[in-house]
Design an enzyme around this catalytic site. Sequence first.
Site, PDB file in Angstrom:
ATOM      1  N   GLU A   1      -9.340   3.201   2.821  1.00 14.59           N
ATOM      2  CA  GLU A   1      -8.950   3.510   1.245  1.00 14.59           C
ATOM      3  C   GLU A   1      -7.639   2.414   0.876  1.00 14.59           C
ATOM      4  O   GLU A   1      -7.804   1.744  -0.022  1.00 14.59           O
ATOM      5  CB  GLU A   1      -8.455   4.577   1.161  1.00 14.59           C
TER       6      GLU A   1
ATOM      7  N   ASP B   1       1.531   6.684   5.126  1.00 14.47           N
ATOM      8  CA  ASP B   1       1.274   5.567   4.800  1.00 14.47           C
ATOM      9  C   ASP B   1       1.600   4.857   3.751  1.00 14.47           C
ATOM     10  O   ASP B   1       0.174   4.058   3.237  1.00 14.47           O
ATOM     11  CB  ASP B   1      -0.555   6.446   4.637  1.00 14.47           C
TER      12      ASP B   1
ATOM     13  N   LYS C   1       1.181  -1.165   0.260  1.00 18.90           N
ATOM     14  CA  LYS C   1       0.041  -0.157  -0.357  1.00 18.90           C
ATOM     15  C   LYS C   1       1.059   1.568   0.410  1.00 18.90           C
ATOM     16  O   LYS C   1       1.074   1.168   0.941  1.00 18.90           O
ATOM     17  CB  LYS C   1      -0.710  -0.063   1.341  1.00 18.90           C
TER      18      LYS C   1
ATOM     19  N   ASP D   1      -2.940  10.255   3.636  1.00 20.41           N
ATOM     20  CA  ASP D   1      -4.111   9.851   3.701  1.00 20.41           C
ATOM     21  C   ASP D   1      -4.350  10.208   4.650  1.00 20.41           C
ATOM     22  O   ASP D   1      -4.509  10.656   5.952  1.00 20.41           O
ATOM     23  CB  ASP D   1      -4.476   8.344   4.632  1.00 20.41           C
TER      24      ASP D   1
ATOM     25  N   ARG E   1      -7.473  -0.998   1.742  1.00 21.82           N
ATOM     26  CA  ARG E   1      -7.939  -2.551   0.951  1.00 21.82           C
ATOM     27  C   ARG E   1      -8.862  -1.817  -0.426  1.00 21.82           C
ATOM     28  O   ARG E   1      -8.778  -2.907  -0.664  1.00 21.82           O
ATOM     29  CB  ARG E   1      -8.710  -2.530   1.998  1.00 21.82           C
TER      30      ARG E   1
ATOM     31  N   LYS F   1     -10.258  12.537   8.172  1.00 26.51           N
ATOM     32  CA  LYS F   1      -9.616  12.462  10.027  1.00 26.51           C
ATOM     33  C   LYS F   1      -9.318  13.282  10.721  1.00 26.51           C
ATOM     34  O   LYS F   1      -9.283  14.589  10.252  1.00 26.51           O
ATOM     35  CB  LYS F   1      -8.081  11.998   9.465  1.00 26.51           C
TER      36      LYS F   1
ATOM     37  N   ASP G   1     -11.812   6.647   4.771  1.00 26.13           N
ATOM     38  CA  ASP G   1     -10.952   6.304   5.174  1.00 26.13           C
ATOM     39  C   ASP G   1     -10.424   5.270   5.267  1.00 26.13           C
ATOM     40  O   ASP G   1      -9.140   4.956   5.351  1.00 26.13           O
ATOM     41  CB  ASP G   1     -10.761   6.714   6.557  1.00 26.13           C
TER      42      ASP G   1
HETATM   43  N1  BES Z   1      -3.909   4.693   7.521  1.00 25.12           N
HETATM   44  C1  BES Z   1      -4.987   3.975   8.254  1.00 25.12           C
HETATM   45  C2  BES Z   1      -3.799   3.057   9.024  1.00 25.12           C
HETATM   46  C3  BES Z   1      -3.871   3.880   9.780  1.00 25.12           C
HETATM   47  C4  BES Z   1      -4.201   4.388  10.900  1.00 25.12           C
HETATM   48  C5  BES Z   1      -2.527   3.637   9.781  1.00 25.12           C
HETATM   49  C6  BES Z   1      -3.307   4.534  12.004  1.00 25.12           C
HETATM   50  C7  BES Z   1      -1.070   4.320  10.752  1.00 25.12           C
HETATM   51  C8  BES Z   1      -1.944   4.758  11.886  1.00 25.12           C
HETATM   52  C9  BES Z   1      -6.094   3.818   7.220  1.00 25.12           C
HETATM   53  O1  BES Z   1      -6.282   4.015   5.837  1.00 25.12           O
HETATM   54  C10 BES Z   1      -7.580   3.993   8.009  1.00 25.12           C
HETATM   55  O2  BES Z   1      -7.683   5.103   7.952  1.00 25.12           O
HETATM   56  N2  BES Z   1      -8.288   3.334   8.400  1.00 25.12           N
HETATM   57  C11 BES Z   1      -9.226   3.165   9.207  1.00 25.12           C
HETATM   58  C12 BES Z   1      -9.955   1.604   8.962  1.00 25.12           C
HETATM   59  C13 BES Z   1     -11.369   2.834   9.508  1.00 25.12           C
HETATM   60  C14 BES Z   1     -11.921   3.594   8.517  1.00 25.12           C
HETATM   61  C15 BES Z   1     -12.385   1.169   8.939  1.00 25.12           C
HETATM   62  C16 BES Z   1      -8.813   3.025  10.839  1.00 25.12           C
HETATM   63  O3  BES Z   1      -8.553   2.577  11.169  1.00 25.12           O
HETATM   64  O4  BES Z   1      -9.524   3.922  11.087  1.00 25.12           O
HETATM   65 ZN    ZN Z   2      -4.547   4.678   4.395  1.00 30.50          ZN
HETATM   66 ZN    ZN Z   3      -7.753   5.758   5.250  1.00 36.10          ZN
END
Ligand code: BES
Ligand code: ZN
Ligand code: ZN
Length: 497
Positions: free
Chosen positions: A349, A288, A265, A270, A351, A277, A347
């Site tokens: 994204e 990210d 990825k 992000d 996956r 966020k 968010d």
């Molecule tokens: N890039 C983030 C995950 C992340 C969180 C990376 C903290 C590094 C540190 C990912 O794209 C994300 O935002 N995931 C969400 C998923 C949720 C919306 C199901 C998350 O983990 O909050």
């Molecule tokens: Zn992300």
């Molecule tokens: Zn995200």
Amino acid sequence: MQITLATQPFASIEADALVTYVFEDGELVQGRISEINQLSNGLLNKLAKSGELTGKPLEMTLIHAPAGLKAGRLLLVGAGKRDKFDSAALRRISGSALRYLKSRGVHTLVFVSREGHATEDAAQAAVEGALAADFESDKYKTDKKNDKSIDSIVLAGYSDAERAAGEKGLLRGRIIADAQNFARDLINEPSNKLTPKILAEKAEAMAKQAGLAVEILDEKKIADLKMGALLSVAQGGPEPPRMIVITYTPANLKPGAPVIGFVGKAVTFDTGGISIKPSEGMEKMKYDMAGGATMIGVMRALAALKPNVKVICVVPSTENMPGGRAQKPGDIQTAMSGKTIEVLNTDAEGRLILADGVHYAKQLGATHLVDAATLTGAIVVALASINVGVFSGADQSWTDKILASAKAAGEKMWQLPMDDEYREFIKGTVADIQNIGSGKGGGSITGAWFIREFAGDTPWVHLDIAGTAWNDDAKPWLAKGPTGVALRSLVHLAMSY
Ligand code: BES
Ligand code: ZN
Ligand code: ZN
């Protein structure tokens, strides 16, 4: 930095500092330590008796102008208990020694392996530890008045008979650590200096220099191939996406041989998109793209190490922005595979872009997949910054290979469950699947299940590195910032074919 191996007696090597390590249990002064003790007229015995020298993990004992040694200083690093000592401990010892001495103005050092430790693996670990420790995040500091640098390291304590093995380990350690630092450099870049386009250019330049085949798919090619999941994330901002494909082919590739697909990825920033966020800590979302950078770094190492297996690296890259054309919660997208996705949270994204990355890697011929991604905040809750989260498809034997490589490379990984029940969480109501679970927890697992839908029956492992790709606090052996985690394990995996 110059790194060489010497077989002459360590006491006669000139350097700013000589480093070795002492164990906590058993006789503290023995073997090589007692040689140094004798040269120094019993000083180490005295220090041990007074309790100043104990061998506790990473205890630092610095002695200036040590008697009997040509080196200007002697640094004894605590190695802890003997039965806990392994190449991971050695990596931390050499790394901590380097950072400790660098901060004190040392430029040249000799790392003396203990008796019985002058092996290929030990040389590799010592070099990996030192070079990873040398990495600093000061690229954009204009005021570089400090001249603190380690210019040369000599590995000592090797006999003539041990030289060849030591040099082999030294070289391998150098290749792997340089690749890891290359990945860390990419991860450190802020999003204004590293857009998907720039990442692709850097990956292409590296691949060409290393003699790897490379193809960069631009936004037009991505659209032609109907990579709708990747495009849906990219449509939120002005920076066009890229799909980076780097291929290593071994010299005598046999037809029907397995092909590894490494998918990473690479969201260069992000924001969360429309499901935006919170601003606090958002700056960290420049990392990210760590999964993608790690896979590109793996390829750089493999080009030099030349494993016996074909490896295809696929890195989908985009920003995740909340622009006027951004996708909105509830939008339905069609992935390259033809599956329809209801995007309930923009968010989630990573996956989405991995769905197309994994599908494309299979289309290019990958028979065994690993993806690495900063996928979920939930993995930070579950495993903190200690372990990489590991998620397996149906083929546990493939996962076991990766876990074994992680152990050998000294990277902590922990497997989480993937019961079929969790798959229910992402069952779609209006499309085939939805990109988040329906409010039942297990966020890292549902993220993994989403990707698994696109891996299908191909052996597949997902590594969630959200908690481990970034060091929030400096460690004695590693600077604050990007870690390059998983690179060493995946290089080991490819090399063990
Ligand atoms: N890039 C983030 C995950 C992340 C969180 C990376 C903290 C590094 C540190 C990912 O794209 C994300 O935002 N995931 C969400 C998923 C949720 C919306 C199901 C998350 O983990 O909050
Ligand atoms: Zn992300
Ligand atoms: Zn995200």
